[in-house]
Design a protein around this motif. Structure first.
Motif, short mmCIF file in Angstrom:
data_model
loop_
_atom_site.label_atom_id
_atom_site.label_comp_id
_atom_site.label_asym_id
_atom_site.label_seq_id
_atom_site.Cartn_x
_atom_site.Cartn_y
_atom_site.Cartn_z
N LEU A 180 -9.88 -7.94 1.90
CA LEU A 180 -8.84 -8.85 1.42
C LEU A 180 -8.67 -8.72 -0.09
CD1 LEU A 180 -9.84 -12.04 3.47
CD2 LEU A 180 -8.49 -10.07 4.19
N HIS A 181 -7.41 -8.66 -0.52
CA HIS A 181 -7.12 -8.45 -1.94
C HIS A 181 -6.12 -9.50 -2.41
CE1 HIS A 181 -9.12 -4.47 -1.89
NE2 HIS A 181 -8.73 -4.49 -0.63
N HIS A 182 -6.52 -10.25 -3.43
CA HIS A 182 -5.67 -11.32 -3.94
C HIS A 182 -5.48 -11.19 -5.45
CE1 HIS A 182 -5.19 -15.84 -4.95
NE2 HIS A 182 -4.01 -15.28 -4.83
N ALA B 98 -3.47 -5.82 -5.30
CA ALA B 98 -2.50 -6.87 -4.95
C ALA B 98 -1.39 -6.96 -5.99
CB ALA B 98 -3.22 -8.22 -4.82
N ASP B 99 -1.75 -6.78 -7.26
CA ASP B 99 -0.74 -6.82 -8.32
C ASP B 99 0.31 -5.72 -8.12
OD1 ASP B 99 -1.88 -8.96 -9.63
OD2 ASP B 99 -3.00 -7.74 -11.06
N LYS B 100 -0.15 -4.51 -7.78
CA LYS B 100 0.78 -3.39 -7.59
C LYS B 100 1.67 -3.63 -6.38
CE LYS B 100 -2.16 0.09 -9.79
NZ LYS B 100 -3.02 1.30 -9.59
N ALA B 101 1.10 -4.17 -5.31
CA ALA B 101 1.90 -4.45 -4.11
C ALA B 101 2.95 -5.53 -4.40
CB ALA B 101 0.98 -4.90 -2.97
N TRP B 102 2.57 -6.53 -5.18
CA TRP B 102 3.51 -7.59 -5.54
C TRP B 102 4.66 -7.03 -6.37
CZ3 TRP B 102 4.76 -12.31 -4.10
CH2 TRP B 102 5.51 -13.13 -4.95
N LEU B 103 4.36 -6.17 -7.32
CA LEU B 103 5.39 -5.60 -8.18
C LEU B 103 6.40 -4.78 -7.38
CD1 LEU B 103 3.29 -4.52 -11.30
CD2 LEU B 103 4.99 -6.36 -11.19
#
Length: 207
Positions: free
Chosen positions: A107-109, A114-119
């Motif tokens: 799990l990555h939050h 997670a930051d790269k996926a959000w961007l």
């Protein structure tokens, strides 16, 4: 007896089938209309099996990983924190191929992944993380749970940033893959078990 099978004119051995499985899974992550784009994931919580349809967001064919996004307040996030075992079911109806993947979830939050996926996420994808309350909470009305202003429109990228705190990604490291070809002349099935160096042992199975 041959140790390969012919599908659509192609002679395929176990190595070919393993490679084809991951190519199909990869395509499922890249194309929204692909049959494998919305697989089902399953995990257990206190002896109960839970299944959900997710969006296959990304795949690494070399590392043998699959990724989906979720709200960190969701049931599956909490369940996977307690038991990281997870299974995937992907079905290609036109080709009549079923692929099952079993592995371990990480799990990555609050991290770079997670930051790269959000961007990379657009406003429409980010929108679902703007709910003030956690998913599965009881409601007196059939509502989305989103701020009313976003029921009829997407947020701007700036407005969507409020949802970052609720956004997480689940990465599955595959331990095994099972392939099944449904064929009226006789089904065929194979299994692949991965070692630490990502090499694998392959075998035919009775369907």
């Amino acid at each position: 007896m041959a140790d390969s099978i012919k599908i659509n004119g192609l002679e395929l051995n176990l190595n070919d089938i393993e490679k084809d499985c991951w190519l199909r899974i990869l395509n499922g992550s890249l194309k929204s209309k692909d049959p494998l784009h919305n697989p089902v994931v399953a995990n257990t919580s206190e002896g109960i099996v839970n299944m959900r349809t997710v969006v296959l967001r990304s795949v690494n064919t070399k590392e043998k990983t699959l990724v989906f996004h979720t709200d960190i307040r969701s049931g599956k996030w909490n369940e996977l924190q307690k038991n990281s075992n997870i299974s995937w079911l992907l079905y290609d109806a036109p080709a009549r191929f079923q692929i099952r993947v079993g592995g371990t979830a990480s799990l990555h939050h609050v991290d770079d992944m997670a930051d790269k996926a959000w961007l990379k996420s657009n406003e429409n994808s980010r929108k679902i993380y703007l709910g003030e309350n956690a998913p599965s909470r009881k409601s007196d009305l059939p509502i989305s749970g989103l701020p009313i202003i976003f029921d009829s429109k997407n947020p701007t990228m700036e407005e969507s940033e409020a949802g970052r705190k609720n956004f997480g990604i689940v990465v599955t490291k595959a331990n095994w893959v099972e392939w099944l070809w449904l064929n009226s002349a006789g089904h065929r099935r194979a299994a692949f078990y991965y070692k630490d160096d990502l090499s694998f042992e392959a075998s035919w199975l009775l369907p």
